[in-house]
Design a protein around this motif. Structure first.
Motif, PDB file in Angstrom:
ATOM      1  N   LYS A 182      -6.007   4.195   9.634  1.00 24.64           N
ATOM      2  CA  LYS A 182      -7.253   4.401   8.860  1.00 24.64           C
ATOM      3  C   LYS A 182      -7.702   5.838   9.097  1.00 24.64           C
ATOM      4  O   LYS A 182      -8.516   6.228   8.167  1.00 24.64           O
TER       5      LYS A 182
ATOM      6  N   LEU B 117       0.246   4.292   0.308  1.00 24.95           N
ATOM      7  CA  LEU B 117      -0.308   5.238   1.306  1.00 24.95           C
ATOM      8  C   LEU B 117       0.460   4.838   2.508  1.00 24.95           C
ATOM      9  O   LEU B 117       1.023   5.983   3.358  1.00 24.95           O
ATOM     10  N   LEU B 118       0.207   3.838   2.724  1.00 25.06           N
ATOM     11  CA  LEU B 118       1.066   3.322   4.260  1.00 25.06           C
ATOM     12  C   LEU B 118       2.492   3.528   4.131  1.00 25.06           C
ATOM     13  O   LEU B 118       2.940   4.173   5.172  1.00 25.06           O
TER      14      LEU B 118
ATOM     15  N   CYS C  14      -5.074  -4.442   6.116  1.00 30.77           N
ATOM     16  CA  CYS C  14      -5.775  -3.216   6.549  1.00 30.77           C
ATOM     17  C   CYS C  14      -6.448  -3.202   7.984  1.00 30.77           C
ATOM     18  O   CYS C  14      -6.375  -2.364   8.821  1.00 30.77           O
TER      19      CYS C  14
ATOM     20  N   CYS D 217      -4.082  -1.940  10.396  1.00 28.00           N
ATOM     21  CA  CYS D 217      -3.460  -0.635  10.071  1.00 28.00           C
ATOM     22  C   CYS D 217      -3.725   0.285  11.084  1.00 28.00           C
ATOM     23  O   CYS D 217      -4.996   0.569  11.447  1.00 28.00           O
TER      24      CYS D 217
ATOM     25  N   ALA E  24      -4.058   4.649  -1.736  1.00 33.55           N
ATOM     26  CA  ALA E  24      -4.150   3.828  -0.559  1.00 33.55           C
ATOM     27  C   ALA E  24      -4.678   2.597  -1.325  1.00 33.55           C
ATOM     28  O   ALA E  24      -5.329   2.514  -2.547  1.00 33.55           O
ATOM     29  N   THR E  25      -4.173   1.250  -0.885  1.00 30.78           N
ATOM     30  CA  THR E  25      -4.437   0.028  -1.512  1.00 30.78           C
ATOM     31  C   THR E  25      -5.069  -1.028  -0.594  1.00 30.78           C
ATOM     32  O   THR E  25      -4.260  -1.449   0.235  1.00 30.78           O
ATOM     33  N   ARG E  26      -6.422  -1.089  -0.570  1.00 24.42           N
ATOM     34  CA  ARG E  26      -6.860  -2.110   0.370  1.00 24.42           C
ATOM     35  C   ARG E  26      -6.257  -3.551   0.043  1.00 24.42           C
ATOM     36  O   ARG E  26      -5.927  -4.007  -1.013  1.00 24.42           O
ATOM     37  N   ASN E  27      -5.810  -3.922   1.406  1.00 21.32           N
ATOM     38  CA  ASN E  27      -5.359  -5.266   1.557  1.00 21.32           C
ATOM     39  C   ASN E  27      -5.513  -5.881   2.727  1.00 21.32           C
ATOM     40  O   ASN E  27      -6.280  -5.510   3.710  1.00 21.32           O
TER      41      ASN E  27
ATOM     42  N   GLU F 118      -9.534   5.174   1.847  1.00 22.43           N
ATOM     43  CA  GLU F 118     -10.415   3.900   1.788  1.00 22.43           C
ATOM     44  C   GLU F 118     -11.246   3.572   3.159  1.00 22.43           C
ATOM     45  O   GLU F 118     -12.146   2.868   2.961  1.00 22.43           O
ATOM     46  N   PHE F 119     -10.776   4.312   4.119  1.00 24.47           N
ATOM     47  CA  PHE F 119     -11.807   3.822   5.461  1.00 24.47           C
ATOM     48  C   PHE F 119     -12.326   5.429   5.840  1.00 24.47           C
ATOM     49  O   PHE F 119     -12.727   5.439   6.960  1.00 24.47           O
TER      50      PHE F 119
ATOM     51  N   CYS G  76       0.848  -1.192   0.017  1.00 25.55           N
ATOM     52  CA  CYS G  76       0.031  -0.035  -0.059  1.00 25.55           C
ATOM     53  C   CYS G  76       0.678   1.109   0.057  1.00 25.55           C
ATOM     54  O   CYS G  76       1.445   1.442   0.810  1.00 25.55           O
TER      55      CYS G  76
ATOM     56  N   CYS H   8      -6.642   7.339   5.912  1.00 27.74           N
ATOM     57  CA  CYS H   8      -6.852   6.650   4.823  1.00 27.74           C
ATOM     58  C   CYS H   8      -8.170   6.861   3.915  1.00 27.74           C
ATOM     59  O   CYS H   8      -9.240   6.630   4.524  1.00 27.74           O
TER      60      CYS H   8
HETATM   61  S1  SF4 Z   1      -5.850   1.125   5.897  1.00 30.34           S
HETATM   62 FE1  SF4 Z   1      -5.464   2.362   4.209  1.00 30.34          FE
HETATM   63  S2  SF4 Z   1      -3.338   3.069   4.555  1.00 30.34           S
HETATM   64 FE2  SF4 Z   1      -3.682   1.176   5.791  1.00 30.34          FE
HETATM   65  S3  SF4 Z   1      -2.912  -0.556   4.694  1.00 30.34           S
HETATM   66 FE3  SF4 Z   1      -5.162  -0.079   4.418  1.00 30.34          FE
HETATM   67  S4  SF4 Z   1      -5.345   0.917   2.497  1.00 30.34           S
HETATM   68 FE4  SF4 Z   1      -3.113   1.424   3.053  1.00 30.34          FE
END
Ligand code: SF4
Length: 288
Positions: free
Chosen positions: A261, A32-33, A255, A258, A249-252, A266-267, A30, A264
């Motif tokens: 959030k 963004l992470l 997450c 993580c 940001a890439t959901r995986n 995605e959240f 990810c 992010c």
């Molecule tokens: S919560 Fe967001 S920043 Fe964290 S790993 Fe998942 S997609 Fe990436």
């Protein structure tokens, strides 16, 4: 291993200066992470699981201070409490993990003890003679890309053959993810090869979680050249992202664990303003 990179704390934002296996993995998982950890350097609270891993690693490292015959499960168990006290002294914030909860702390220490005991079913420390433990390695590739990390243990056979060993407190991955786990070891092998001119004979991952498992791989030059090309390409991608400020940001599957959030999209979160001047770092390796 546990010390590949320190847990990010509140520090001024900075451009990346090189790659470790953990941070390379972050960007691949990810972007963004990676940004939030490496560039924004957002703090992350200590986690019980990661801290247990640090404690187990410390016990396995210190056990080799003792002569082979003394490297017993009893000796290892006896190292748990003093190593926990040492960690608490170095990082007082770890006390927040078990505020006034002696039963929870006892259970956590019991889990760490089980992991340590399991290790004795996977390896026999009375027959091992590590030449290095928690070895910090660093090298610059011909391109200037800086690679670094910590290797849990380095064994050298009488024949001179080198084995790199890493302990994992989680369970062994499925076959589908084995290659991803071994990427970290190939990274270390590449660093050792480029640094010392020695191609490690064997890479070994020791999984203490679940039923316990040992996974090995014998790399050759072609493997490590492929890893080198992959890391160069990864660094080019990171350089481009640093210059543009675009870290999607890439959901995986990680997450759920993580800490970011709130930053992010995605959240439903919002990343902090990008802290670096855009397009001014087209080649951040020069900054290292
Ligand atoms: S919560 Fe967001 S920043 Fe964290 S790993 Fe998942 S997609 Fe990436």
């Amino acid at each position: 291993m546990q010390q590949t990179d320190p847990t990010p704390t509140a520090r001024p934002a900075a451009a990346p200066t090189g790659l470790s296996p953990s941070r390379a993995g972050d960007f691949m998982t990810c972007p963004l992470l990676y940004r939030l950890r490496v560039i924004d350097r957002l703090p992350e609270p200590p986690s019980a699981a990661a801290t247990r891993g640090t404690l187990v690693h410390a016990v396995l490292e210190r056990l080799f201070d003792h002569p082979p015959a003394d490297r017993t499960p009893e000796r290892a168990r006896g190292l748990l409490a003093p190593q926990w006290e040492r960690l608490l002294g170095e990082r007082p914030e770890l006390a927040e993990l078990f505020p006034d909860e002696p039963a929870k702390l006892a259970g956590w220490l019991g889990d760490a003890e089980q992991l340590v005991e399991k290790w004795f079913r996977l390896e026999d420390p009375t027959r091992l003679h590590p030449v290095e433990r928690e070895l910090y390695v660093q090298t610059a590739l011909a391109s200037g890309l800086l690679l670094r990390g910590y290797i849990d243990r380095v064994d050298v056979a009488p024949s001179g053959e080198v084995r790199l060993v890493d302990y994992k407190t989680g369970r062994a991955p499925s076959r589908d993810f084995e290659g991803k786990a071994m990427f970290q070891m190939k990274f270390y092998a590449l660093v050792v090869w480029r640094w010392k001119g020695v191609l490690p004979k064997r890479l070994q991952l020791v999984y203490l979680g679940g039923g316990g498992d040992v996974v090995t791989y014998d790399p050759d030059e072609a493997d490590l050249l492929a890893v080198e090309r992959k890391l160069e390409a990864l660094w080019e991608a990171i350089s481009a992202a640093v210059a543009s400020g675009e870290f999607p940001a890439t959901r995986n599957r990680l997450c759920d664990w993580c800490d970011h959030k709130a930053s992010c999209p995605e959240f439903g979160g919002t990343p902090p303003p990008y802290p670096l001047p855009l397009a001014t770092l087209t080649n951040p390796r020069k900054e290292s």
